[in-house]
Write a protein that holds these residues in place. Structure first.
Motif, PDB file in Angstrom:
ATOM      1  N   GLU A 147       0.455  -1.277   0.195  1.00  0.00           N
ATOM      2  CA  GLU A 147       0.182  -0.161  -0.338  1.00  0.00           C
ATOM      3  C   GLU A 147       0.905   1.030   0.006  1.00  0.00           C
ATOM      4  N   TYR A 200      -9.257  -4.933  -3.981  1.00  0.00           N
ATOM      5  CA  TYR A 200      -8.035  -6.075  -2.634  1.00  0.00           C
ATOM      6  C   TYR A 200      -8.752  -6.956  -1.959  1.00  0.00           C
ATOM      7  N   ALA A 253     -11.486  -1.570  -1.139  1.00  0.00           N
ATOM      8  CA  ALA A 253     -12.678  -0.227  -0.618  1.00  0.00           C
ATOM      9  C   ALA A 253     -12.210   0.118  -1.570  1.00  0.00           C
ATOM     10  N   ARG A 306     -12.420   5.723   7.031  1.00  0.00           N
ATOM     11  CA  ARG A 306     -10.806   5.865   7.627  1.00  0.00           C
ATOM     12  C   ARG A 306     -10.382   6.770   8.306  1.00  0.00           C
ATOM     13  N   ARG A 350      -5.369   4.514   5.848  1.00  0.00           N
ATOM     14  CA  ARG A 350      -5.342   3.441   5.297  1.00  0.00           C
ATOM     15  C   ARG A 350      -4.535   2.390   6.142  1.00  0.00           C
TER      16      ARG A 350
HETATM   17  N1  GLY Z   1      -5.473  -0.088   4.158  1.00  0.00           N
HETATM   18  C1  GLY Z   1      -6.808  -0.656   3.452  1.00  0.00           C
HETATM   19  C2  GLY Z   1      -7.693   0.048   3.604  1.00  0.00           C
HETATM   20  O1  GLY Z   1      -7.848   1.031   3.572  1.00  0.00           O
HETATM   21  O2  GLY Z   1      -9.151   0.720   2.563  1.00  0.00           O
END
Ligand code: GLY
Length: 407
Positions: free
Chosen positions: A84, A287, A300, A343, A369
């Motif tokens: 990421e 993912y 997402a 988030r 994230r």
């Molecule tokens: N770490 C994955 C997301 O925030 O979608």
């Protein structure tokens, strides 16, 4: 409002996630030595557990109307600092790499206290490419990380990817195995953190912390249902809601909505992948994170549009369209759940950690994230500052006190 006893508030629900009860009636003398953690997502629950375990306060209270809810409940659970990574954010990569290295020991410690596993998966992540631009960027990504000393990355042809993961389609033209990136079952983790916290004597209070109260110099408590729960120290770990808890955090954390799907392979379906699979379709990251018993979390979406709680039809459509590019058999899977959460993002994509504003106020928020990824490092950082030490060097760029004008 009733003021139950500690015994009552520490009684867990059947799902192991959410002990019930309101805030405690606690003696005035205990207040100075009381630490309140606001927010029982993965970050807050882990910080509370570690604080109680390390004995950094006489009493640790974990305050949340819905423990184990919020973004931690919805998360896919990818622990992917390399997968990421964004170019131009070396400190985010450094923190993520330090934290993923701490994950196995952290998982063992939580599991030992909880008496249940946290659901860490160590198969690694496969980043895959479906068009020629993506193939070229996978090559660049591989070289970029190899040049920076990341070992074990393995470029794969499309056929090599399919030998490892037969469910992936012929549209996959290349891949990169990233064995050091991991994954965790977010809901197993939350249940384990609750059990581990209970084992260490964390007092769970099912109530909303409205704001941190201070006397102009130091923290005096948290306002809860119109009363002040007195405390000498407060950790704000309220995710996307953190900005409203104290003026010093105003506008520093904003919600970035994400939608996910939870799907399950049926007996007629192609077997689900064992590795976490990540790709990008028309620039949209998508993912698949495996869960036990044939389940996958598909994530997402990303919308910078405030606190809109709805799962949109367009979000579900995009996720399904994009995942079908790499997993052509997905149409036969059962769709078990759709969900959205927020988030907690900052301008710099760095979290906010450590002391901030009045004496006794600490931040453990703004993880964007990378919330689940950064749990072990956040725990280490907050435990250090609650002991009166400095943030560990690798976490220092995330010091919450940077760029605040609080006097
Ligand atoms: N770490 C994955 C997301 O925030 O979608």
């Amino acid at each position: 409002m009733s003021w139950p006893t500690q015994h009552e508030t520490n009684t867990a629900r059947d799902d192991g996630l959410a002990p019930h009860g309101g805030i405690q009636q606690l003696s005035a003398t205990a207040a100075r030595d009381r630490l309140v953690v606001v927010g029982a997502g993965a970050i807050g629950a882990a910080v509370a557990w570690a604080a109680a375990r390390e004995g950094v306060a006489g009493e640790v209270v974990l305050l949340d109307p819905e423990p184990g809810g919020g973004a931690s409940h919805v998360a896919g659970g990818m622990l992917g600092p390399v997968t990421e990574a964004w170019a131009g954010e070396p400190e985010v990569l450094e923190m993520g790499s330090a934290s993923v290295a701490r994950w196995p020991a952290f998982a063992d410690a939580v599991a030992a206290d909880a008496g249940r596993p946290v659901g860490l998966r160590t198969e690694g992540i496969l980043q895959v490419a479906v068009d020629s631009t993506d193939v070229a960027s996978l090559d660049r990504m591989c070289k970029h990380f190899q040049d920076r000393g990341f070992h074990g990355l393995e470029p794969l042809t499309g056929d090599e990817v399919r030998r490892r993961e037969p469910a992936l389609g012929t549209s996959v033209r290349a891949g990169l195995a990233i064995p050091g990136d991991l994954a965790v079952d977010n809901r197993a983790l939350l249940a384990a953190l609750t059990a581990a916290g209970e084992a260490q004597g964390v007092v769970f209070c099912r109530a909303r912390g409205a704001r941190v109260v201070d006397d102009g110099e130091r923290v005096t408590g948290v306002e809860v249902e119109g009363r002040v729960l007195a405390a000498g120290r407060v950790v704000v770990a309220a995710g996307a809601w953190s900005s409203g808890l104290h003026p010093v955090l105003a506008d520093r954390v904003r919600p970035v909505k994400g939608e996910i799907l939870r799907i399950r392979a049926r007996p007629s379906s192609p077997l689900p992948p064992v590795h976490t699979i990540r790709t990008a379709v028309e620039g949209r990251p998508v993912y698949l994170v495996p869960r036990p018993r044939g389940r996958l979390v598909v994530g997402a979406t990303q919308h910078d549009a405030g606190f809109d709680p709805d799962v949109l039809v367009g979000g579900v459509r995009n996720l399904l369209t994009d995942v079908e590019q790499v997993l052509p058999g997905v149409a036969d899977y059962a769709l078990e759940e759709t969900a959205a959460s927020f988030r907690p993002c900052t301008e710099t994509n760095m979290p906010l950690l450590g002391p901030v504003g009045p004496e006794g106020l600490f931040a453990a928020t703004g993880h964007g994230r990378n919330g689940l990824l950064l749990v072990p490092l956040t725990v280490e950082a907050l435990t250090a500052v609650l002991r009166g030490q400095d943030l560990p060097g690798v976490a220092a760029p995330a010091a919450a006190a940077r760029a605040t004008a609080y006097v």
